[in-house]
Design a protein around this motif. Structure first.
Motif, PDB file in Angstrom:
ATOM      1  N   PHE A   1    -105.586  25.785 -68.850  1.00  0.00           N
ATOM      2  CA  PHE A   1    -105.500  26.056 -67.398  1.00  0.00           C
ATOM      3  C   PHE A   1    -105.235  24.767 -66.624  1.00  0.00           C
ATOM      4  CE2 PHE A   1    -107.670  26.427 -63.237  1.00  0.00           C
ATOM      5  CZ  PHE A   1    -106.844  27.381 -62.665  1.00  0.00           C
ATOM      6  N   VAL A   2    -106.014  23.722 -66.902  1.00  0.00           N
ATOM      7  CA  VAL A   2    -105.850  22.464 -66.169  1.00  0.00           C
ATOM      8  C   VAL A   2    -104.491  21.844 -66.489  1.00  0.00           C
ATOM      9  CG1 VAL A   2    -106.801  20.152 -65.805  1.00  0.00           C
ATOM     10  CG2 VAL A   2    -108.338  22.090 -66.120  1.00  0.00           C
ATOM     11  N   ALA A   3    -104.097  21.903 -67.759  1.00  0.00           N
ATOM     12  CA  ALA A   3    -102.811  21.322 -68.164  1.00  0.00           C
ATOM     13  C   ALA A   3    -101.666  22.070 -67.515  1.00  0.00           C
ATOM     14  CB  ALA A   3    -102.679  21.377 -69.690  1.00  0.00           C
ATOM     15  N   MET A   4    -101.739  23.405 -67.525  1.00  0.00           N
ATOM     16  CA  MET A   4    -100.666  24.202 -66.921  1.00  0.00           C
ATOM     17  C   MET A   4    -100.605  23.961 -65.413  1.00  0.00           C
ATOM     18  SD  MET A   4     -98.184  26.198 -67.493  1.00  0.00           S
ATOM     19  CE  MET A   4     -98.341  26.899 -69.092  1.00  0.00           C
TER      20      MET A   4
ATOM     21  N   LEU B   1    -111.778  15.487 -61.515  1.00  0.00           N
ATOM     22  CA  LEU B   1    -110.543  16.270 -61.626  1.00  0.00           C
ATOM     23  C   LEU B   1    -109.897  16.456 -60.251  1.00  0.00           C
ATOM     24  CD1 LEU B   1    -108.628  17.867 -63.427  1.00  0.00           C
ATOM     25  CD2 LEU B   1    -110.086  19.857 -63.127  1.00  0.00           C
ATOM     26  N   PHE B   2    -110.743  16.829 -59.299  1.00  0.00           N
ATOM     27  CA  PHE B   2    -110.216  17.042 -57.943  1.00  0.00           C
ATOM     28  C   PHE B   2    -109.564  15.772 -57.417  1.00  0.00           C
ATOM     29  CE2 PHE B   2    -111.305  16.270 -53.415  1.00  0.00           C
ATOM     30  CZ  PHE B   2    -110.387  17.134 -52.851  1.00  0.00           C
ATOM     31  N   GLY B   3    -110.267  14.654 -57.540  1.00  0.00           N
ATOM     32  CA  GLY B   3    -109.766  13.382 -57.017  1.00  0.00           C
ATOM     33  C   GLY B   3    -108.434  13.019 -57.637  1.00  0.00           C
ATOM     34  N   ASN B   4    -108.341  13.112 -58.922  1.00  0.00           N
ATOM     35  CA  ASN B   4    -107.092  12.753 -59.613  1.00  0.00           C
ATOM     36  C   ASN B   4    -105.945  13.657 -59.200  1.00  0.00           C
ATOM     37  OD1 ASN B   4    -107.287  10.505 -61.727  1.00  0.00           O
ATOM     38  ND2 ASN B   4    -109.213  11.602 -61.988  1.00  0.00           N
ATOM     39  N   MET B   5    -106.203  14.973 -59.218  1.00  0.00           N
ATOM     40  CA  MET B   5    -105.122  15.912 -58.920  1.00  0.00           C
ATOM     41  C   MET B   5    -104.719  15.819 -57.448  1.00  0.00           C
ATOM     42  SD  MET B   5    -104.548  16.963 -61.823  1.00  0.00           S
ATOM     43  CE  MET B   5    -103.233  18.049 -61.410  1.00  0.00           C
TER      44      MET B   5
ATOM     45  N   PHE C   1     -88.151   7.354 -56.036  1.00  0.00           N
ATOM     46  CA  PHE C   1     -89.520   6.900 -56.283  1.00  0.00           C
ATOM     47  C   PHE C   1     -90.513   8.067 -56.422  1.00  0.00           C
ATOM     48  CE2 PHE C   1     -93.507   4.660 -55.157  1.00  0.00           C
ATOM     49  CZ  PHE C   1     -93.472   3.725 -56.177  1.00  0.00           C
ATOM     50  N   PRO C   2     -90.421   9.105 -55.576  1.00  0.00           N
ATOM     51  CA  PRO C   2     -91.314  10.261 -55.775  1.00  0.00           C
ATOM     52  C   PRO C   2     -91.130  10.943 -57.138  1.00  0.00           C
ATOM     53  CG  PRO C   2     -90.338  10.355 -53.626  1.00  0.00           C
ATOM     54  CD  PRO C   2     -89.666   9.209 -54.322  1.00  0.00           C
ATOM     55  N   ILE C   3     -89.887  10.883 -57.674  1.00  0.00           N
ATOM     56  CA  ILE C   3     -89.654  11.495 -59.008  1.00  0.00           C
ATOM     57  C   ILE C   3     -90.452  10.740 -60.064  1.00  0.00           C
ATOM     58  CG2 ILE C   3     -87.915  11.868 -60.806  1.00  0.00           C
ATOM     59  CD1 ILE C   3     -85.926  12.432 -58.554  1.00  0.00           C
ATOM     60  N   VAL C   4     -90.386   9.414 -59.963  1.00  0.00           N
ATOM     61  CA  VAL C   4     -91.148   8.594 -60.916  1.00  0.00           C
ATOM     62  C   VAL C   4     -92.638   8.887 -60.771  1.00  0.00           C
ATOM     63  CG1 VAL C   4     -91.724   6.240 -61.594  1.00  0.00           C
ATOM     64  CG2 VAL C   4     -89.396   6.792 -60.891  1.00  0.00           C
ATOM     65  N   MET C   5     -93.082   9.033 -59.529  1.00  0.00           N
ATOM     66  CA  MET C   5     -94.499   9.313 -59.300  1.00  0.00           C
ATOM     67  C   MET C   5     -94.881  10.696 -59.804  1.00  0.00           C
ATOM     68  SD  MET C   5     -95.865   6.658 -58.203  1.00  0.00           S
ATOM     69  CE  MET C   5     -97.482   7.321 -57.856  1.00  0.00           C
ATOM     70  N   THR C   6     -93.919  11.635 -59.696  1.00  0.00           N
ATOM     71  CA  THR C   6     -94.163  12.979 -60.236  1.00  0.00           C
ATOM     72  C   THR C   6     -94.381  12.910 -61.747  1.00  0.00           C
ATOM     73  OG1 THR C   6     -92.734  13.855 -58.530  1.00  0.00           O
ATOM     74  CG2 THR C   6     -93.283  15.340 -60.336  1.00  0.00           C
ATOM     75  N   LEU C   7     -93.524  12.094 -62.395  1.00  0.00           N
ATOM     76  CA  LEU C   7     -93.665  11.922 -63.853  1.00  0.00           C
ATOM     77  C   LEU C   7     -95.031  11.333 -64.194  1.00  0.00           C
ATOM     78  CD1 LEU C   7     -90.141  10.564 -64.896  1.00  0.00           C
ATOM     79  CD2 LEU C   7     -91.198  12.711 -65.600  1.00  0.00           C
ATOM     80  N   LEU C   8     -95.408  10.330 -63.394  1.00  0.00           N
ATOM     81  CA  LEU C   8     -96.716   9.703 -63.603  1.00  0.00           C
ATOM     82  C   LEU C   8     -97.845  10.717 -63.360  1.00  0.00           C
ATOM     83  CD1 LEU C   8     -97.923   6.910 -64.275  1.00  0.00           C
ATOM     84  CD2 LEU C   8     -98.178   6.532 -61.827  1.00  0.00           C
TER      85      LEU C   8
ATOM     86  N   LEU D   1     -97.596  13.910 -63.800  1.00  0.00           N
ATOM     87  CA  LEU D   1     -97.643  14.810 -64.966  1.00  0.00           C
ATOM     88  C   LEU D   1     -98.531  14.216 -66.056  1.00  0.00           C
ATOM     89  CD1 LEU D   1     -94.013  16.126 -65.606  1.00  0.00           C
ATOM     90  CD2 LEU D   1     -96.049  17.463 -65.147  1.00  0.00           C
ATOM     91  N   LEU D   2     -98.316  12.927 -66.329  1.00  0.00           N
ATOM     92  CA  LEU D   2     -99.101  12.240 -67.357  1.00  0.00           C
ATOM     93  C   LEU D   2    -100.589  12.245 -66.991  1.00  0.00           C
ATOM     94  CD1 LEU D   2     -99.048  10.473 -69.934  1.00  0.00           C
ATOM     95  CD2 LEU D   2     -98.851   8.484 -68.440  1.00  0.00           C
ATOM     96  N   THR D   3    -100.850  11.914 -65.724  1.00  0.00           N
ATOM     97  CA  THR D   3    -102.240  11.890 -65.250  1.00  0.00           C
ATOM     98  C   THR D   3    -102.879  13.270 -65.389  1.00  0.00           C
ATOM     99  OG1 THR D   3    -101.443  10.324 -63.599  1.00  0.00           O
ATOM    100  CG2 THR D   3    -103.684  11.121 -63.334  1.00  0.00           C
ATOM    101  N   GLY D   4    -102.085  14.297 -65.030  1.00  0.00           N
ATOM    102  CA  GLY D   4    -102.602  15.663 -65.101  1.00  0.00           C
ATOM    103  C   GLY D   4    -102.970  16.041 -66.519  1.00  0.00           C
ATOM    104  N   MET D   5    -102.097  15.688 -67.484  1.00  0.00           N
ATOM    105  CA  MET D   5    -102.368  16.021 -68.895  1.00  0.00           C
ATOM    106  C   MET D   5    -103.610  15.272 -69.376  1.00  0.00           C
ATOM    107  SD  MET D   5    -100.061  18.182 -69.348  1.00  0.00           S
ATOM    108  CE  MET D   5    -100.284  18.590 -71.043  1.00  0.00           C
TER     109      MET D   5
END
Lengths: 270, 238
Positions: free
Chosen positions: B88-91, B165-169, B187-194, B196-200
């Motif tokens: 759930f959290v990963a998705m 979890l809340f803080g990170n997400m 730059f937002p794309i790179v941050m989105t990728l980051l 994603l990694l943080t979320g996983m």
């Protein structure tokens, strides 16, 4: 940032529902499939191990059977070789015996042939001797062979004495059948009458004679009665002649059978 | 600027409301459940199987191995709870690549709900394994003096779970939102990728921590050093 407790409750319920749904539709089926596969792999491995063990056992059995088969084959081969050798020896023996028999038969046949030849020669010689004698007597002494033979026979008859004469006399007198006078040539009537007269005078009795011509008779003239016999013979002449011819013939027949026997024996022994 | 998707309300009737957090959660639930149903509908027990089945098997076996490494000897018993937490959290993190989507884990309500679920699940698993008396006794270990501290630890770690979890997400989504308004698109794309990694990573941390708490609750005979150390390590990472 306030916490919305309705959302908290809803999310907790949502999460619990998600747990139940995923348990129902994801974990259970997947774990079941994995377990089934693992069980199947384990079964197949066990089956493979069992098959390998069976194969090893069968291989050992076959190896053992193969060894036994090789041993049996070697024994049978040895036995067959022995039997073949024995059979070879037996056949060779039989061949030798057959060769010996054939050789013996051939020798017998040669002997027989030789005898026949001797007889033929004897007969021919006799005929020739008679013919020559007849011609010589006719030409030189102006007399016939039959006359001379009869004369000699009669002289021999008259010259008989002792036991021989008495035995023949008894046989002639007691015999129920006619006494037989055989000659190699046909006796003329005069000679037959002379012989009849000589016999009657010699044995002082009227003897009934029967004249026969026997070409095979070696001797010139013979008188037989009940087993007793008196004869004038040219056998002595013929014997010396036969001896001379026989020695001449013996050289050739002996050489031939030996060479033939050798040529027959060679293929069998090779 | 919204700090939480809770603030985006589609429908409300008194106490009941339908906000973006619940809607996106349902969306994630639908994707997970329908995806699982579609793949597990034609499961192959044979050696030959579909790519999707392989993927699911890899995910399930991976989760089970992680649970086992934490110290839970029967991972199949806990995979439904812990695995669902992770998925759930990963998705929720993975879907941040979809424009207009806001992760439900960016809402403190969601993370609090999940943390509460862990808070309730840990004693339930502990009681199931050791009995009520046995579990309660763990609060008085090593001495009775530790009882209040243990209770505080229990509550505080739940709070930490929720807030971490809340803080990170939330921060991830927030940074992307801020950057979108002040910088060009790259730059937002790179941050989105980051993000994603943080979320996983957060999904992994959340579920592993839950596993560690459960492992600590079910057996006192197990060396506590390993789960505690894992807990500490993870805290250091965050």
């Amino acid at each position: 940032m306030p916490i919305d407790w309705f959302t908290v409750t809803a999310q907790a319920i949502n999460f619990l529902v998600l747990v139940w749904l995923l348990r129902r539709f994801l974990y259970k089926p997947i774990l079941k499939a994995i377990d089934a596969r693992e069980k199947r792999i384990a079964d197949e491995l066990a089956d493979a191990a069992a098959k390998q063990a069976d194969a090893k056992k069968e291989r050992d059995d076959y190896q053992q059977k193969n060894d036994e088969f090789d041993k049996q084959r070697a024994e049978l081969l040895s036995q067959a070789t022995d039997e073949a050798n024995k059979e070879k020896q037996r056949l060779l023996g039989e061949a030798r015996e057959a060769a010996d028999t054939m050789s013996s038969d051939r020798m017998d046949a040669l002997d027989k042939e030789l005898k026949n030849l001797n007889q033929t020669i004897t007969r021919r010689t006799q005929d020739e001797v008679f013919s020559v004698a007849r011609k010589v007597l006719t030409d030189l002494a102006d007399t016939f062979l039959e006359e001379r033979a009869t004369t000699v026979f009669i002289r021999q008859l008259r010259g008989m004495n002792g036991d021989a004469k008495s035995d023949l006399s008894k046989a002639l007198k007691t015999s129920t059948d006619n006494a037989i006078v055989r000659s190699a040539f046909e006796l003329p009537t005069e000679q037959q009458a002379e012989i009849q007269t000589a016999i009657n005078e010699t044995f002082s009795a009227e003897i009934d004679l029967k004249f026969e011509t026997t070409p095979d008779l070696v001797s010139g003239i013979e008188l037989t009665a009940s087993g007793n016999k008196i004869a004038w013979s040219i056998s002595d002449y013929l014997t010396s002649l036969e001896k001379g011819v026989g020695e001449l013939l013996k050289v050739k027949p002996k050489a031939k059978p030996e060479s033939k026997a050798k040529s027959q024996a060679e293929p069998l022994t090779s | 600027m919204r700090l939480s998707p809770d603030e985006m309300i589609f429908w409300q009737h008194g106490f009941f409301k339908l906000n973006a957090t619940i809607v996106f959660t349902w969306g994630i639930m639908l994707v997970l459940v329908i995806g699982s149903m579609l793949i597990t509908r034609k499961l192959s027990m044979d050696f030959k199987r579909s790519r999707w089945q392989n993927l699911l098997e890899m995910v399930v076996i991976g989760i089970m191995k992680q649970i086992e490494e934490v110290g839970l000897k029967e991972p199949a018993k806990y995979i439904a709870f812990l695995g669902s937490l992770f998925l759930f959290v990963a998705m929720a993190s993975l879907c941040t690549i979809i424009p207009g989507y806001e992760p439900p884990t960016g809402s403190l309500s969601t993370t609090a709900a999940l943390a509460l679920c862990v808070l309730i699940a840990v004693p339930l698993f502990g009681i199931e394994d050791r009995g009520l008396g046995g579990y309660l006794k763990t609060y008085t270990e090593p001495t009775i003096i530790m009882l209040p501290f243990n209770i505080i630890s229990e509550v505080s770690r739940t709070l930490a779970l929720a807030v971490r979890l809340f803080g990170n997400m939330m921060s991830g989504a927030m940074i992307i939102g801020i950057l979108l308004s002040i910088t060009p698109f790259l730059f937002p794309i790179v941050m989105t990728l980051l993000g994603l990694l943080t979320g996983m990573v957060q999904a992994y941390i959340f579920s592993i921590l839950a596993a560690v708490y459960i492992a600590a609750a079910i057996s006192s005979k197990k060396p506590k050093s390993t789960p505690v150390r894992a807990d500490q390590n993870l805290k250091h990472k965050t």
